[in-house]
Design a protein around this motif. Structure first.
Motif, PDB file in Angstrom:
ATOM      1  N   ALA A 176       0.825  -1.213   0.000  1.00 31.97           N
ATOM      2  CA  ALA A 176       0.000   0.000   0.000  1.00 31.97           C
ATOM      3  C   ALA A 176       0.858   1.262   0.000  1.00 31.97           C
ATOM      4  N   LEU A 177       1.932   1.267   0.776  1.00 31.86           N
ATOM      5  CA  LEU A 177       2.827   2.424   0.802  1.00 31.86           C
ATOM      6  C   LEU A 177       3.510   2.616  -0.549  1.00 31.86           C
ATOM      7  N   ILE A 178       3.988   1.517  -1.139  1.00 35.46           N
ATOM      8  CA  ILE A 178       4.638   1.614  -2.446  1.00 35.46           C
ATOM      9  C   ILE A 178       3.636   2.080  -3.499  1.00 35.46           C
ATOM     10  N   GLN A 179       2.411   1.548  -3.432  1.00 30.73           N
ATOM     11  CA  GLN A 179       1.401   1.943  -4.417  1.00 30.73           C
ATOM     12  C   GLN A 179       1.143   3.445  -4.386  1.00 30.73           C
ATOM     13  N   ARG A 180       0.984   4.004  -3.172  1.00 30.92           N
ATOM     14  CA  ARG A 180       0.737   5.436  -3.106  1.00 30.92           C
ATOM     15  C   ARG A 180       1.952   6.232  -3.600  1.00 30.92           C
ATOM     16  N   ALA A 181       3.145   5.789  -3.249  1.00 27.17           N
ATOM     17  CA  ALA A 181       4.350   6.468  -3.735  1.00 27.17           C
ATOM     18  C   ALA A 181       4.407   6.437  -5.261  1.00 27.17           C
ATOM     19  N   PRO A 220      11.791  13.458  -1.959  1.00 29.39           N
ATOM     20  CA  PRO A 220      12.451  13.070  -3.209  1.00 29.39           C
ATOM     21  C   PRO A 220      13.700  12.232  -2.948  1.00 29.39           C
ATOM     22  N   THR A 221      13.876  11.200  -3.748  1.00 33.60           N
ATOM     23  CA  THR A 221      15.056  10.348  -3.647  1.00 33.60           C
ATOM     24  C   THR A 221      16.043  10.660  -4.768  1.00 33.60           C
ATOM     25  N   PHE A 222      15.528  10.757  -5.961  1.00 35.22           N
ATOM     26  CA  PHE A 222      16.397  11.053  -7.103  1.00 35.22           C
ATOM     27  C   PHE A 222      15.543  11.550  -8.257  1.00 35.22           C
ATOM     28  N   GLY A 223      16.176  12.266  -9.147  1.00 32.83           N
ATOM     29  CA  GLY A 223      15.541  12.688 -10.385  1.00 32.83           C
ATOM     30  C   GLY A 223      16.600  12.780 -11.453  1.00 32.83           C
ATOM     31  N   ALA A 224      16.374  12.148 -12.581  1.00 34.93           N
ATOM     32  CA  ALA A 224      17.335  12.172 -13.679  1.00 34.93           C
ATOM     33  C   ALA A 224      16.595  12.518 -14.960  1.00 34.93           C
ATOM     34  N   GLY A 254      12.050   9.125  -8.612  1.00 32.41           N
ATOM     35  CA  GLY A 254      11.387   8.416  -7.531  1.00 32.41           C
ATOM     36  C   GLY A 254      11.504   9.189  -6.233  1.00 32.41           C
ATOM     37  N   ALA A 255      10.736   8.735  -5.240  1.00 30.91           N
ATOM     38  CA  ALA A 255      10.710   9.394  -3.942  1.00 30.91           C
ATOM     39  C   ALA A 255      10.333   8.362  -2.887  1.00 30.91           C
ATOM     40  N   ARG A 256      10.225   8.806  -1.619  1.00 31.07           N
ATOM     41  CA  ARG A 256       9.944   7.876  -0.522  1.00 31.07           C
ATOM     42  C   ARG A 256       8.686   8.288   0.232  1.00 31.07           C
ATOM     43  N   LEU A 257       7.931   7.284   0.640  1.00 36.04           N
ATOM     44  CA  LEU A 257       6.777   7.465   1.513  1.00 36.04           C
ATOM     45  C   LEU A 257       6.885   6.424   2.621  1.00 36.04           C
TER      46      LEU A 257
END
Length: 403
Positions: A176-181, A220-224, A254-257
């Protein structure tokens, strides 16, 4: 919808975003206790006395404690029997207790003391005078080296088999956490595509990805971002690019939740695609679909790589890791780390099982010309593979607006 038609400003897109992350439940204390119980069962099965956790994603996974790695040892010990014990610098004990969600036992070391000696002393105090200790595979060398010197009655071995066996099978709460992220990162992708304009730099686009994730409530984790010929290189190039009409655009972000990551890549053309761009994009989509369709419960992880790579080789590229073609594995596991078990790569015979989450991202690299990577994360449900996000629709309408 052709990308580059009817674009809007960065400011307008950011203003239209509203936080989406607030109502997702965190991991419950009961689940942390279940994870520890599973690790203890594995310890006993493998004849190990304890699992040492360093300041890592493994500490987060088993205890809920998130800390940044420094030269000062923070961690925990999961014994084969009994309650978890926490380790902390003495002056950090109040903070450590604030982070703790369960348990009471905190062992501390002073600044002039050897913290690895405290780890060994703690294990002995739990009733283990000798035997084998599993070590966090993310522990730095200086900690492992110190433990070996301090604990000469113990054998130290990697705890990777234990941590991977637990972490690679995600629970419903983790899914569920990954899905929302993922949902949030997909919204960021769509907004980013609408901001593209002639003369925009990759630096400006990466800045937008960061701001958009924050506006939507994620860390935010990274952006390329890569434009044109630079899209041929899987991890980009060390210089910014400026967008021109007809460029291939690759965005990986990607990012983190709640500590759990999102990771999505989209590639499309800014403007109308050429026949060559369309041909390679369509091949990439077929390869990604082939990899997903090979993700069958019980099949080895390498089957995903074999199927995707086979589609690319059948079109005359490769073979193997040769370019033009696919120069890297097809996918990686995802959870508290961007890259974790299981990996979709040749030689990985681990059977696909419910709860596994992994990327499917076979990339077409044509150095000197352009590249295409379509990355979505899949997970294994009880009835087979499912996508967290729907794959790109077409090179002309990557986000499916006209579908």
């Amino acid at each position: 919808m052709t990308i580059g038609v009817g674009g809007s400003s960065d400011e307008a897109e950011l203003a239209g975003l509203e936080a989406m992350a607030a109502d997702v439940a965190p991991i419950a204390v009961s689940e942390f206790r279940e994870r520890i119980a599973k690790a203890q069962c594995l310890l006993r099965e493998q004849g190990l006395q304890a699992l040492y956790l360093d300041t890592s994603t493994n500490l987060h996974y088993f205890t809920g404690i998130q800390l940044k790695l420094t030269e000062r040892l923070h961690g925990a010990i999961i014994p084969a029997e009994g309650d978890v014990v926490y380790l902390s610098p003495a002056f950090e004990e109040p903070k450590t207790r604030e982070y703790m969600q369960f348990g009471e036992d905190v062992r501390c070391w002073e600044e002039h003391e050897d913290p690895t000696a405290l780890v060994v002393e703690t294990i002995r105090s739990l009733g283990y005078e000798s035997g084998s200790i599993a070590l966090d595979p993310e522990a730095p060398f200086y900690t492992v080296d110190g433990l070996r010197k301090a604990g000469n009655r113990f054998d130290f071995t990697s705890g990777g088999a234990i941590t991977a066996a637990c972490r690679q099978l995600k629970s419903a709460a983790e899914i569920a956490l990954i899905q929302r992220a993922m949902d949030i990162t997909m919204a960021v992708h769509k907004a980013a595509a609408r901001t593209l304009r002639v003369g925009m730099t990759t630096t400006e686009l990466v800045d937008f990805l960061d701001k958009a994730h924050r506006k939507l409530g994620l860390i935010p984790t990274f952006g390329a971002a890569q434009f044109g010929e630079a899209t041929a290189y899987p991890h980009g190039v060390p210089y910014p690019q400026t967008l021109t009409e007809g460029d291939m655009v690759l965005i990986d972000t990607g990012a983190r939740l709640g500590g759990y990551h999102s990771d999505i890549t989209r590639t499309y053309v800014f403007g109308a695609p050429t026949e060559r761009q369309r041909e390679i994009w369509d091949l990439e989509k077929r390869a990604q679909l082939a990899g997903f369709q090979a993700a069958v419960l019980g099949a080895p992880c390498e089957a995903v790589d074999r199927a995707a790579r086979g589609e690319i080789e059948a079109a005359g590229f490769g073979p193997g890791y040769k370019v033009p073609g696919l120069p890297h594995r097809t996918g990686h596991g995802l959870g508290l780390a961007i890259h974790e078990e299981p990996f979709m790569v040749k030689g990985n015979r681990t059977p696909l099982a419910p709860g596994m989450c992994f990327s499917v991202e076979p990339m077409m690299c044509i150095y000197g010309e352009f590249g295409v990577r379509l990355e979505d994360i899949a997970y294994m449900a009880e009835d087979g593979a499912r996508w967290f996000t729907q794959p790109a629709h077409s090179v002309d309408d990557p986000f499916g607006y006209e579908a």
